[in-house]
Design a protein around this motif. Structure first.
Motif, PDB file in Angstrom:
ATOM      1  N   ASN A   1       0.819  -1.215   0.000  1.00 18.34           N
ATOM      2  CA  ASN A   1       0.000   0.000   0.000  1.00 18.34           C
ATOM      3  C   ASN A   1       0.853   1.265   0.000  1.00 18.34           C
ATOM      4  O   ASN A   1       0.564   2.235  -0.715  1.00 18.34           O
TER       5      ASN A   1
ATOM      6  N   VAL B   1       2.412   1.821  -3.575  1.00 19.34           N
ATOM      7  CA  VAL B   1       1.434   2.274  -4.579  1.00 19.34           C
ATOM      8  C   VAL B   1       1.033   3.725  -4.299  1.00 19.34           C
ATOM      9  O   VAL B   1       0.962   4.551  -5.215  1.00 19.34           O
TER      10      VAL B   1
ATOM     11  N   SER C   1       0.190   0.371  -9.666  1.00 23.62           N
ATOM     12  CA  SER C   1      -1.095  -0.118  -9.158  1.00 23.62           C
ATOM     13  C   SER C   1      -1.582  -1.342  -9.923  1.00 23.62           C
ATOM     14  O   SER C   1      -2.105  -2.293  -9.327  1.00 23.62           O
TER      15      SER C   1
ATOM     16  N   PHE D   1      -6.269  -0.553  -5.065  1.00 22.27           N
ATOM     17  CA  PHE D   1      -4.996  -0.024  -5.565  1.00 22.27           C
ATOM     18  C   PHE D   1      -5.176   1.193  -6.463  1.00 22.27           C
ATOM     19  O   PHE D   1      -4.378   2.131  -6.411  1.00 22.27           O
TER      20      PHE D   1
ATOM     21  N   THR E   1      -3.748   5.058  -5.628  1.00 22.73           N
ATOM     22  CA  THR E   1      -3.030   5.882  -6.599  1.00 22.73           C
ATOM     23  C   THR E   1      -3.665   7.267  -6.705  1.00 22.73           C
ATOM     24  O   THR E   1      -2.966   8.290  -6.714  1.00 22.73           O
TER      25      THR E   1
END
Length: 200
Positions: free
Chosen positions: A22, A25, A42, A157, A161
């Motif tokens: 996490n 990303v 991602s 994801f 981003t």
């Protein structure tokens, strides 16, 4: 419907806590010049998660949980990788969130693969929790459960981003990103220490 809701709740529970994957990303969303430039990170993370979920559902959990040496090997490689990554992040010193600090596509993909597939904590969580939970279902219900887990992973994801990209607008000087990097490095080292404590 029960299988779908179960998959959504379970996937959220596993993916929501702050983790190395996490952090990476999110940081790409924050450092790339635009959201599209951060997509390799991602998309790669989401593909890796999808692969792990599919492997977990279709029986890899039984293999990993049966062989202690395989579990120990995964943990050892992961600990070394996390310690090294924490050191690299700690030393990074972005002066601002401009494209000079953004990783090129190949490095994004490499790092995303690394944080996804060399993180034993995430692998064992996915295999142990999703794999064993999938045993409750069969046939169409098992496929629905699996698709729900995969869907949450992809949405999460992409959301990270976008959040990182929004963060960049608030941090023109790079001070918040430097603080974020330091906190991330400490978190990654703490994860490595937690994994190492499993050997004691």
């Amino acid at each position: 419907m029960e299988a779908f809701l179960h998959g959504i709740i379970l996937a959220f529970g596993l993916i929501l806590p702050l983790g190395v994957q996490n952090v990476f990303v999110f940081s790409q969303g924050a450092t790339q010049p635009n959201v599209f430039k951060a997509l390799p990170a991602s998309v790669t993370a989401a593909i890796c998660d999808t692969m792990l979920i599919l492997l977990a559902v279709f029986g890899l959990s039984l293999i990993v949980l049966q062989f202690e040496w395989l579990r120990i090997t995964l943990m050892t490689v992961g600990i070394v990788f996390l310690l090294n990554m924490g050191y690299s992040i700690w030393r990074s010193n972005p002066s601002s969130t401009t494209n000079s600090e953004a990783l090129p596509v190949k490095k994004q993909i490499f790092f995303a693969l690394s944080v996804s597939l060399l993180n034993p904590h995430a692998i064992l969580d996915t295999i142990g929790v999703i794999g064993t939970s999938a045993l409750k279902y069969s046939g169409t219900e098992q496929i629905i459960f699996t698709l729900a887990c995969v869907l949450i992973s992809w949405l999460w994801f992409f959301g990270l981003t976008l959040t990182g990209a929004s963060f960049k607008k608030l941090d023109r000087s790079g001070k918040l990103m430097r603080l974020f990097n330091k906190c991330s490095a400490i978190f990654i080292w703490a994860t490595a220490c937690y994994l190492a404590s499993g050997f004691l």
